[in-house]
Design a protein around this motif. Structure first.
Motif, PDB file in Angstrom:
ATOM      1  N   SER A   1       0.816  -1.219   0.000  1.00 48.13           N
ATOM      2  CA  SER A   1       0.000   0.000   0.000  1.00 48.13           C
ATOM      3  C   SER A   1       0.848   1.267   0.000  1.00 48.13           C
TER       4      SER A   1
ATOM      5  N   VAL B   1     -11.852   1.283   5.702  1.00 44.32           N
ATOM      6  CA  VAL B   1     -11.033   2.240   4.946  1.00 44.32           C
ATOM      7  C   VAL B   1     -11.777   2.737   3.710  1.00 44.32           C
TER       8      VAL B   1
ATOM      9  N   ARG C   1      -1.582   9.772   0.160  1.00 44.34           N
ATOM     10  CA  ARG C   1      -2.275  10.383   1.290  1.00 44.34           C
ATOM     11  C   ARG C   1      -1.423  11.480   1.925  1.00 44.34           C
TER      12      ARG C   1
ATOM     13  N   CYS D   1      -8.015  10.144  -0.353  1.00 42.93           N
ATOM     14  CA  CYS D   1      -7.480   8.834   0.032  1.00 42.93           C
ATOM     15  C   CYS D   1      -7.564   8.648   1.534  1.00 42.93           C
TER      16      CYS D   1
ATOM     17  N   THR E   1      -1.413  -2.432   6.551  1.00 44.61           N
ATOM     18  CA  THR E   1      -1.853  -1.063   6.256  1.00 44.61           C
ATOM     19  C   THR E   1      -2.645  -1.054   4.958  1.00 44.61           C
TER      20      THR E   1
ATOM     21  N   VAL F   1      -0.331   5.272   0.305  1.00 46.20           N
ATOM     22  CA  VAL F   1      -0.035   5.966   1.558  1.00 46.20           C
ATOM     23  C   VAL F   1       0.780   7.227   1.270  1.00 46.20           C
TER      24      VAL F   1
ATOM     25  N   ALA G   1      -5.200   1.054   2.144  1.00 47.64           N
ATOM     26  CA  ALA G   1      -5.486   2.380   1.602  1.00 47.64           C
ATOM     27  C   ALA G   1      -6.542   2.263   0.518  1.00 47.64           C
TER      28      ALA G   1
ATOM     29  N   VAL H   1      -6.539   5.896   4.864  1.00 49.60           N
ATOM     30  CA  VAL H   1      -5.575   4.863   5.264  1.00 49.60           C
ATOM     31  C   VAL H   1      -5.949   4.343   6.652  1.00 49.60           C
TER      32      VAL H   1
END
Length: 397
Positions: free
Chosen positions: A150, A258, A157, A236, A386, A154, A388, A238
């Motif tokens: 991701s 998310v 973001r 976006c 993680t 990220v 996104a 996360v």
């Protein structure tokens, strides 16, 4: 404040270098074909001097550094920005990059003593981001992000946040992924996630994993007030899976969360999204969990027609840290061409996924396209846990 994508470029195997190239290869070609998803070494023939790097240093440097610089320069050109105009500016650089295994291909005993000092900085992921700010004399924040698969979204973001808070005037976001060593290949093989048949068949009944993909993707972000041409408004979200049965085991509730966060941040309802460029790795475990999460978050049961989902991994392989940004470019091309890309597999949809109950339709075979595509979702789910999800919307300006 709304943030827009104003430029993009790519560096993918087979000479794919632009958004237009994606349109030809991914939208106008049938099937995955026999194109390679990894680079031939000859494709890295970039003049280092042009990018303020000495040839001697380039010989022991991870080629990602050169390709990232080349991609950023071309993305700025796509945005209509001359790099020299940014010197001294508050332009931010955010690089999603997880792999840097080129150093494993170097026989240190064959490197001259006078050149060994370049080995460290030449194979540092953080330095790859720093080179961009150094090469173009950018004074905004600059850092490298690694959340595994991701990472690119990220980094996106971070760029959106920096623009929204006024910390930067322009943001350069990059996703990069190369696997250059036998070690890099081996650690993927032992996970069991690589396709033994060497073909990614996302959402397909014959899906058995993904293939390694390589490439670099760069996008330029600007605030709504910018006079630069908009390729789409983007937002976006996360989050992280938290504790599951294992670090790499997905959490469907977190994946749903998310997406719901991205919808709220975009001011949209699930029914407003016309197509989702999914993570879609073609694994028997991952794909069903992702589809269930999308169905719940987008409330597809309330839709008059099935939500269309696709994945670029059957055609380009899994670009890991760069995969989310590649999906973002595919999403922007979907908005421009007003149709999703065709499926890169010709089999049957997986019976592990209850497509009718989800009211979701994979882009496998012939599908009915929406009359108008205004909003597209983009997912990237990290092996680190993680997650996104981005939403890119057709610009009204």
């Amino acid at each position: 404040m709304d943030v827009h994508v104003v430029g993009a470029s790519l560096f993918l195997p087979g000479g794919v270098r632009s958004r237009e190239d994606i349109g030809v290869v991914h939208f106008d070609s049938d099937g995955a074909g026999d194109r390679s998803t990894v680079f031939d070494d000859a494709e890295f023939a970039i003049d280092p001097v042009r990018l303020r790097i000495s040839p001697r240093q380039a010989r022991v440097m991870d080629p990602q550094h050169l390709v990232i610089l080349d991609c950023v320069e071309r993305a700025l050109g796509d945005a209509g920005v001359r790099p020299e105009e940014l010197a001294g500016s508050q332009t931010g650089v955010f690089v999603g990059m997880g792999e840097s295994d080129f150093v494993h291909t170097i026989d240190v005993d064959q490197v001259a003593d006078s050149n060994r000092s370049y080995l460290g900085i030449g194979n540092s992921r953080g330095a790859a981001a720093g080179r961009v700010s150094y090469a173009f004399d950018l004074h905004g924040p600059c850092w490298q992000v690694d959340t595994t698969c991701s990472s690119g979204l990220v980094a996106l973001r971070h760029g959106i946040t920096a623009l929204a808070t006024g910390e930067v005037d322009l943001a350069l976001v990059v996703g990069s992924h190369l696997v250059r060593s036998e070690f890099g290949t081996m650690i993927r093989q032992v996970t069991g996630a690589l396709s033994p048949t060497r073909q990614c068949r996302a959402f397909d009944a014959a899906a058995d994993g993904f293939t390694i993909g390589e490439g670099v993707v760069a996008v330029v972000l600007a605030p709504e007030s910018s006079e630069l041409r908009s390729l789409g408004r983007v937002q976006c979200a996360v989050n992280h899976d938290g504790r599951t049965a294992g670090l790499t085991v997905p959490n469907p509730d977190a994946q749903r969360d998310v997406v719901e966060r991205a919808l709220r941040m975009s001011g949209l309802a699930g029914v407003d999204v016309d197509y989702v460029e999914a993570h879609g790795t073609g694994t028997p475990l991952g794909d069903p969990i992702e589809m269930a999460a999308l169905a719940a978050a987008y409330r597809t049961a309330d839709r008059p027609a099935p939500l269309l989902v696709g994945s670029n991994k059957p055609r380009f392989g899994h670009l890991e840290a760069a995969s989310g940004l590649l999906s973002l470019v595919v999403a922007m091309e979907t908005l421009r061409l007003q149709r999703p890309p065709g499926g890169a597999v010709s089999g049957q949809p997986s019976d592990r996924i209850p497509w009718a109950a989800h009211n979701i339709r994979p882009t496998i075979g012939d599908v009915d396209y929406p009359e108008s595509i205004i909003n597209v979702g983009v997912s990237a789910l990290g092996l680190s846990g993680t997650n996104a999800h981005a939403i890119v919307s057709r610009s009204s300006v």
